[in-house]
Design a protein around this motif. Sequence first.
Motif, PDB file in Angstrom:
ATOM      1  N   ALA A  58       0.832  -1.202   0.000  1.00 13.72           N
ATOM      2  CA  ALA A  58       0.000   0.000   0.000  1.00 13.72           C
ATOM      3  C   ALA A  58       0.869   1.256   0.000  1.00 13.72           C
ATOM      4  O   ALA A  58       0.584   2.216  -0.729  1.00 13.72           O
ATOM      5  CB  ALA A  58      -0.931   0.000   1.204  1.00 13.72           C
ATOM      6  N   ARG A  59       1.929   1.248   0.800  1.00 12.58           N
ATOM      7  CA  ARG A  59       2.839   2.388   0.841  1.00 12.58           C
ATOM      8  C   ARG A  59       3.500   2.591  -0.520  1.00 12.58           C
ATOM      9  O   ARG A  59       3.595   3.712  -1.025  1.00 12.58           O
ATOM     10  CB  ARG A  59       3.908   2.198   1.912  1.00 12.58           C
ATOM     11  N   ALA A  60       3.954   1.510  -1.126  1.00 14.73           N
ATOM     12  CA  ALA A  60       4.603   1.602  -2.436  1.00 14.73           C
ATOM     13  C   ALA A  60       3.628   2.134  -3.496  1.00 14.73           C
ATOM     14  O   ALA A  60       4.015   2.939  -4.345  1.00 14.73           O
ATOM     15  CB  ALA A  60       5.144   0.233  -2.848  1.00 14.73           C
ATOM     16  N   VAL A 106       7.668   2.920   6.724  1.00 15.30           N
ATOM     17  CA  VAL A 106       6.835   2.093   7.596  1.00 15.30           C
ATOM     18  C   VAL A 106       7.475   2.038   8.982  1.00 15.30           C
ATOM     19  O   VAL A 106       8.687   1.879   9.111  1.00 15.30           O
ATOM     20  CB  VAL A 106       6.678   0.672   7.019  1.00 15.30           C
ATOM     21  N   GLN A 107       6.642   2.207   9.995  1.00 13.80           N
ATOM     22  CA  GLN A 107       7.100   2.170  11.383  1.00 13.80           C
ATOM     23  C   GLN A 107       6.416   1.020  12.109  1.00 13.80           C
ATOM     24  O   GLN A 107       5.207   0.852  11.999  1.00 13.80           O
ATOM     25  CB  GLN A 107       6.778   3.490  12.082  1.00 13.80           C
ATOM     26  N   GLN A 108       7.199   0.249  12.847  1.00 12.89           N
ATOM     27  CA  GLN A 108       6.702  -0.900  13.611  1.00 12.89           C
ATOM     28  C   GLN A 108       6.439  -0.469  15.051  1.00 12.89           C
ATOM     29  O   GLN A 108       7.274   0.177  15.665  1.00 12.89           O
ATOM     30  CB  GLN A 108       7.756  -2.010  13.604  1.00 12.89           C
ATOM     31  N   LEU A 109       5.262  -0.847  15.585  1.00  6.48           N
ATOM     32  CA  LEU A 109       4.993  -0.664  17.013  1.00  6.48           C
ATOM     33  C   LEU A 109       5.137  -2.027  17.658  1.00  6.48           C
ATOM     34  O   LEU A 109       4.466  -2.977  17.271  1.00  6.48           O
ATOM     35  CB  LEU A 109       3.597  -0.110  17.251  1.00  6.48           C
ATOM     36  N   GLY A 110       6.008  -2.137  18.620  1.00  7.28           N
ATOM     37  CA  GLY A 110       6.266  -3.418  19.261  1.00  7.28           C
ATOM     38  C   GLY A 110       7.433  -4.111  18.586  1.00  7.28           C
ATOM     39  O   GLY A 110       7.973  -3.645  17.591  1.00  7.28           O
ATOM     40  N   PRO A 111       7.815  -5.271  19.112  1.00  3.63           N
ATOM     41  CA  PRO A 111       8.962  -5.997  18.568  1.00  3.63           C
ATOM     42  C   PRO A 111       8.722  -6.465  17.134  1.00  3.63           C
ATOM     43  O   PRO A 111       7.602  -6.824  16.776  1.00  3.63           O
ATOM     44  CB  PRO A 111       9.104  -7.204  19.498  1.00  3.63           C
ATOM     45  N   GLU A 112       9.763  -6.450  16.317  1.00  3.26           N
ATOM     46  CA  GLU A 112       9.676  -6.901  14.929  1.00  3.26           C
ATOM     47  C   GLU A 112       9.140  -8.327  14.873  1.00  3.26           C
ATOM     48  O   GLU A 112       9.590  -9.199  15.599  1.00  3.26           O
ATOM     49  CB  GLU A 112      11.056  -6.841  14.264  1.00  3.26           C
ATOM     50  N   GLY A 123       0.936  -6.916  16.453  1.00  7.58           N
ATOM     51  CA  GLY A 123       0.909  -5.478  16.712  1.00  7.58           C
ATOM     52  C   GLY A 123       0.581  -4.733  15.445  1.00  7.58           C
ATOM     53  O   GLY A 123      -0.006  -5.293  14.523  1.00  7.58           O
ATOM     54  N   SER A 124       1.003  -3.509  15.370  1.00  3.78           N
ATOM     55  CA  SER A 124       0.652  -2.680  14.222  1.00  3.78           C
ATOM     56  C   SER A 124       1.882  -2.081  13.583  1.00  3.78           C
ATOM     57  O   SER A 124       2.873  -1.786  14.247  1.00  3.78           O
ATOM     58  CB  SER A 124      -0.275  -1.546  14.658  1.00  3.78           C
ATOM     59  N   ARG A 125       1.774  -1.861  12.274  1.00  4.55           N
ATOM     60  CA  ARG A 125       2.770  -1.127  11.510  1.00  4.55           C
ATOM     61  C   ARG A 125       2.048   0.042  10.860  1.00  4.55           C
ATOM     62  O   ARG A 125       0.892  -0.087  10.447  1.00  4.55           O
ATOM     63  CB  ARG A 125       3.400  -2.023  10.456  1.00  4.55           C
ATOM     64  N   PHE A 126       2.714   1.188  10.780  1.00  8.99           N
ATOM     65  CA  PHE A 126       2.100   2.411  10.287  1.00  8.99           C
ATOM     66  C   PHE A 126       2.977   3.095   9.256  1.00  8.99           C
ATOM     67  O   PHE A 126       4.199   2.984   9.282  1.00  8.99           O
ATOM     68  CB  PHE A 126       1.882   3.414  11.439  1.00  8.99           C
ATOM     69  N   ALA A 127       2.333   3.882   8.381  1.00  8.11           N
ATOM     70  CA  ALA A 127       2.986   4.851   7.508  1.00  8.11           C
ATOM     71  C   ALA A 127       2.058   6.061   7.472  1.00  8.11           C
ATOM     72  O   ALA A 127       0.841   5.921   7.570  1.00  8.11           O
ATOM     73  CB  ALA A 127       3.213   4.281   6.110  1.00  8.11           C
ATOM     74  N   PHE A 128       2.638   7.239   7.350  1.00  7.87           N
ATOM     75  CA  PHE A 128       1.875   8.476   7.504  1.00  7.87           C
ATOM     76  C   PHE A 128       1.994   9.379   6.279  1.00  7.87           C
ATOM     77  O   PHE A 128       3.048   9.458   5.659  1.00  7.87           O
ATOM     78  CB  PHE A 128       2.361   9.234   8.745  1.00  7.87           C
ATOM     79  N   PHE A 129       0.894  10.080   5.964  1.00 10.77           N
ATOM     80  CA  PHE A 129       0.908  11.068   4.888  1.00 10.77           C
ATOM     81  C   PHE A 129      -0.086  12.169   5.231  1.00 10.77           C
ATOM     82  O   PHE A 129      -0.928  12.011   6.110  1.00 10.77           O
ATOM     83  CB  PHE A 129       0.599  10.436   3.521  1.00 10.77           C
ATOM     84  N   THR A 130       0.030  13.283   4.522  1.00 14.60           N
ATOM     85  CA  THR A 130      -0.910  14.391   4.686  1.00 14.60           C
ATOM     86  C   THR A 130      -1.462  14.776   3.319  1.00 14.60           C
ATOM     87  O   THR A 130      -0.828  14.548   2.291  1.00 14.60           O
ATOM     88  CB  THR A 130      -0.252  15.631   5.330  1.00 14.60           C
ATOM     89  N   ASP A 131      -2.663  15.368   3.343  1.00 16.07           N
ATOM     90  CA  ASP A 131      -3.222  15.898   2.104  1.00 16.07           C
ATOM     91  C   ASP A 131      -2.632  17.286   1.862  1.00 16.07           C
ATOM     92  O   ASP A 131      -1.827  17.769   2.674  1.00 16.07           O
ATOM     93  CB  ASP A 131      -4.760  15.869   2.144  1.00 16.07           C
ATOM     94  N   SER A 175      -3.032   8.030   8.338  1.00 21.43           N
ATOM     95  CA  SER A 175      -2.077   6.948   8.485  1.00 21.43           C
ATOM     96  C   SER A 175      -2.609   5.684   7.827  1.00 21.43           C
ATOM     97  O   SER A 175      -3.809   5.473   7.743  1.00 21.43           O
ATOM     98  CB  SER A 175      -1.760   6.675   9.956  1.00 21.43           C
ATOM     99  N   LEU A 176      -1.677   4.901   7.310  1.00 22.89           N
ATOM    100  CA  LEU A 176      -1.968   3.538   6.898  1.00 22.89           C
ATOM    101  C   LEU A 176      -1.656   2.682   8.109  1.00 22.89           C
ATOM    102  O   LEU A 176      -0.666   2.917   8.792  1.00 22.89           O
ATOM    103  CB  LEU A 176      -1.062   3.092   5.753  1.00 22.89           C
ATOM    104  N   GLN A 177      -2.471   1.700   8.378  1.00 29.72           N
ATOM    105  CA  GLN A 177      -2.225   0.802   9.498  1.00 29.72           C
ATOM    106  C   GLN A 177      -2.366  -0.644   9.020  1.00 29.72           C
ATOM    107  O   GLN A 177      -3.348  -0.999   8.355  1.00 29.72           O
ATOM    108  CB  GLN A 177      -3.222   1.038  10.632  1.00 29.72           C
ATOM    109  N   GLU A 178      -1.377  -1.438   9.352  1.00 32.89           N
ATOM    110  CA  GLU A 178      -1.434  -2.883   9.127  1.00 32.89           C
ATOM    111  C   GLU A 178      -1.415  -3.534  10.495  1.00 32.89           C
ATOM    112  O   GLU A 178      -0.535  -3.263  11.305  1.00 32.89           O
ATOM    113  CB  GLU A 178      -0.231  -3.344   8.322  1.00 32.89           C
TER     114      GLU A 178
END
Length: 127
Positions: free
Chosen positions: A81-83, A95-101, A105-113, A120-123
């Motif tokens: 999705a980020r690509a 992409v940023q990981q929350l919690g241990p690899e 948990g969740s992974r995020f990427a952020f953008f603004t209009d 944010s994108l959340q996986e």
Amino acid sequence: MEMRLEVIGIPVSDVDRAKEFYVDKVGFGLDHDIAPGPGMRVVQLTPPGSPCSVVIGEGMPLGEPGSTKGPQLVVSDIDAARAELAGRGVPISDVQQLGPEGAPGSRFAFFTDPDGNGWSLQEIRRD
């Protein structure tokens, strides 16, 4: 009583610029673009696969352009999705990981209009 969140207002300063960003770059579908009365324009857009839409426009009390922070677009594959967004010209964070690899948990990427509304994108990893 059932309550379903189906539309979120996003304040923008230039409706056409925002519409182009959300449709052409982010890939939202255009539900409608109408002028129900003098000085009012309503543009409703829906992310692919989402039951919830966003509305941008003129003549509605949506707040100050750029003041929305925090809507999350949940995806099954954040790297893909980020690509895709980056390939469409959307400036997006790594992409940023929350919690241990590798842990649930969740992974995020952020953008603004173009107005600075933050998304944010959340996986969510469940395994």
